[in-house]
Design a protein around this motif. Structure first.
Motif, PDB file in Angstrom:
ATOM      1  N   GLN A 143       9.257   4.454   5.339  1.00 57.37           N
ATOM      2  CA  GLN A 143       9.604   5.833   5.002  1.00 57.37           C
ATOM      3  C   GLN A 143      10.718   5.888   3.958  1.00 57.37           C
ATOM      4  N   GLN A 144      11.587   4.867   3.973  1.00 55.30           N
ATOM      5  CA  GLN A 144      12.620   4.783   2.954  1.00 55.30           C
ATOM      6  C   GLN A 144      12.039   4.365   1.613  1.00 55.30           C
ATOM      7  N   LEU A 155       0.816  -1.214   0.000  1.00 58.68           N
ATOM      8  CA  LEU A 155       0.000   0.000   0.000  1.00 58.68           C
ATOM      9  C   LEU A 155       0.850   1.265   0.000  1.00 58.68           C
ATOM     10  N   VAL A 156       1.968   1.226   0.704  1.00 53.43           N
ATOM     11  CA  VAL A 156       2.866   2.384   0.699  1.00 53.43           C
ATOM     12  C   VAL A 156       3.481   2.570  -0.685  1.00 53.43           C
ATOM     13  N   GLY A 204       0.977   4.217  -2.968  1.00 52.71           N
ATOM     14  CA  GLY A 204       0.661   5.628  -2.816  1.00 52.71           C
ATOM     15  C   GLY A 204      -0.546   5.960  -1.977  1.00 52.71           C
ATOM     16  N   VAL A 205      -0.947   5.059  -1.066  1.00 50.67           N
ATOM     17  CA  VAL A 205      -2.023   5.417  -0.144  1.00 50.67           C
ATOM     18  C   VAL A 205      -1.549   6.600   0.707  1.00 50.67           C
ATOM     19  N   GLY A 206      -2.478   7.483   1.068  1.00 48.20           N
ATOM     20  CA  GLY A 206      -2.079   8.726   1.719  1.00 48.20           C
ATOM     21  C   GLY A 206      -1.507   8.569   3.101  1.00 48.20           C
ATOM     22  N   LYS A 207      -2.134   7.714   3.920  1.00 51.54           N
ATOM     23  CA  LYS A 207      -1.700   7.574   5.308  1.00 51.54           C
ATOM     24  C   LYS A 207      -1.899   6.140   5.770  1.00 51.54           C
ATOM     25  N   ILE A 208      -0.904   5.630   6.479  1.00 55.17           N
ATOM     26  CA  ILE A 208      -0.969   4.302   7.085  1.00 55.17           C
ATOM     27  C   ILE A 208      -0.707   4.456   8.577  1.00 55.17           C
ATOM     28  N   THR A 209      -1.592   3.904   9.392  1.00 56.45           N
ATOM     29  CA  THR A 209      -1.347   3.828  10.833  1.00 56.45           C
ATOM     30  C   THR A 209      -1.102   2.364  11.179  1.00 56.45           C
ATOM     31  N   GLU A 237       2.277   9.386   4.657  1.00 57.79           N
ATOM     32  CA  GLU A 237       2.315   9.656   6.097  1.00 57.79           C
ATOM     33  C   GLU A 237       2.157   8.334   6.843  1.00 57.79           C
ATOM     34  N   ILE A 238       3.097   8.062   7.745  1.00 55.93           N
ATOM     35  CA  ILE A 238       3.083   6.798   8.474  1.00 55.93           C
ATOM     36  C   ILE A 238       3.116   7.066   9.972  1.00 55.93           C
ATOM     37  N   GLU A 239       2.123   6.533  10.667  1.00 52.44           N
ATOM     38  CA  GLU A 239       2.090   6.590  12.129  1.00 52.44           C
ATOM     39  C   GLU A 239       2.367   5.198  12.671  1.00 52.44           C
ATOM     40  N   ALA A 240       3.157   5.133  13.732  1.00 52.44           N
ATOM     41  CA  ALA A 240       3.473   3.853  14.354  1.00 52.44           C
ATOM     42  C   ALA A 240       3.133   3.917  15.836  1.00 52.44           C
ATOM     43  N   HIS A 241       2.401   2.906  16.312  1.00 57.91           N
ATOM     44  CA  HIS A 241       2.017   2.846  17.718  1.00 57.91           C
ATOM     45  C   HIS A 241       2.411   1.492  18.298  1.00 57.91           C
TER      46      HIS A 241
END
Length: 338
Positions: A90-91, A43-44, A47-52, A97-101
């Motif tokens: 990110q590389q 998905l990254v 080109g999906v906009g944001k991945i959490t 935009e990537i959020e990691a929890h």
């Protein structure tokens, strides 16, 4: 349009319009193991906009056989999977935009994560979390894609609120298993195949090509050369407490969740299933015997592995000795006891 996605936009069902839609979408990915890393990378790159990304575990050597975002240094340093995945992603594509929890996710955590999410992808390893995902999906009207694999077997189904049966509807009819990768093993192609089904459906949903969505549940066994597609539409239940006419979302209720607590004054955690169940200790002992030391009496089973001891009682209650960390205890519980 960025040339990065030129081959994808040449695919007529997506095109430049679909690519623009992808860029505006937000995917919540629960789990960063084999399914999670595979879905995330596809998905990254797409080109999906944001991945959490949400995951409670860290990288171990046994993960490297199939979890494609991780490298040896991640295992050596025991980097949390969500963090290691974010760094690599990110590389791969700095535009996303990537959020990691690092979270042991439950209903409260989902309530804070679900805002503005367009799709949830299941990349977990236990049904406690899947049933919570299912109820969150129904409560907020967010589609989710179920996926599971063990050995050479895999299964996937796309759940659309108000249209398809939910996972709760299917539980009594569809065999969705209890073995885990740590007890039955897994080959990487099985995980990859589930990822293929999940990401294909994700692209359809995220580009809003609803007519192309696969409506059947798909399962396969790559080693036995078997595949089946099952029409489960008739299994949707009007009285389902998760998706029916009068939903109560039972798996968001504390009483229906697996309970865990650190035992006072002891280096141990107790885990209690949401409902009492009689476990077949003899069968479980046979499964675990090749992985550690198993001792058994008529009332309980003791399993020692990784300097930890798991004591399982017939009613499903389990003591994990050797840790006060609830997240670590849950990981061991789901890894070895399903």
């Amino acid at each position: 349009m960025n040339d990065r996605y030129s081959r994808q936009t040449l695919f007529a069902p997506i095109g430049e319009k679909g690519q623009r839609r992808l860029k505006k979408k937000h995917v919540l990915l629960v789990g960063a193991g084999a399914l999670g890393t595979g879905n995330a990378e596809s998905l990254v790159r797409g080109g999906v906009g944001k991945i959490t990304i949400v995951d409670r575990d860290y990288v171990e050597w046994s993960n490297l056989q199939r979890q494609q975002l991780f490298v040896e240094s991640d295992a050596i340093e025991r980097i949390p999977k969500a963090i290691a995945a974010k760094k690599r992603l990110q590389q791969v594509n700095s535009e996303v935009e990537i959020e990691a929890h690092i979270l042991d996710v439950g209903p409260q955590e989902f309530e804070s994560l679900i805002e503005n999410v367009d799709l949830i992808i299941d990349a977990t390893d236990n049904f406690d979390i899947r049933m919570i995902i299912n109820d969150i999906s129904q409560k907020y009207g967010v589609p989710w894609i179920y996926g599971s694999c063990v050995g050479s077997y895999g299964i996937s189904f796309t759940i659309i609120p108000n249209q398809t049966p939910c996972l709760h509807c299917l539980m009594e009819t569809v065999p969705i298993g209890g073995l885990t990768c740590d007890t039955a093993g897994i080959i990487s192609p099985a995980a990859n195949m589930v990822v293929v089904y999940q990401t294909a459906e994700a692209l359809k949903i995220l580009t809003e090509d609803w007519g192309a969505r696969r409506e059947k549940l798909v399962s396969f066994d790559l080693w036995k050369n078997e595949e089946s597609k099952i029409n489960v539409s008739s299994l949707r239940k009007a009285d389902c407490t998760s998706c029916g006419v009068h939903p109560t979302y039972p798996f968001l209720d504390y009483e229906n969740q697996t309970k865990s607590a650190v035992l006072c004054g002891r280096d141990s955690v107790q885990i209690r299933p949401a409902k009492k169940e009689k476990r077949d200790l003899e069968t479980i002992a046979q499964t675990l015997s090749s992985m550690g030391k198993v001792e058994q009496n008529p009332f309980l089973l003791s399993f020692t592995v990784e300097k930890k001891r798991l004591v399982l009682f017939q009613d499903g209650r389990t003591l994990i000795h050797g840790t006060k960390n609830i997240s670590e205890a849950k990981t061991l519980y789901h890894r070895y006891l399903g």
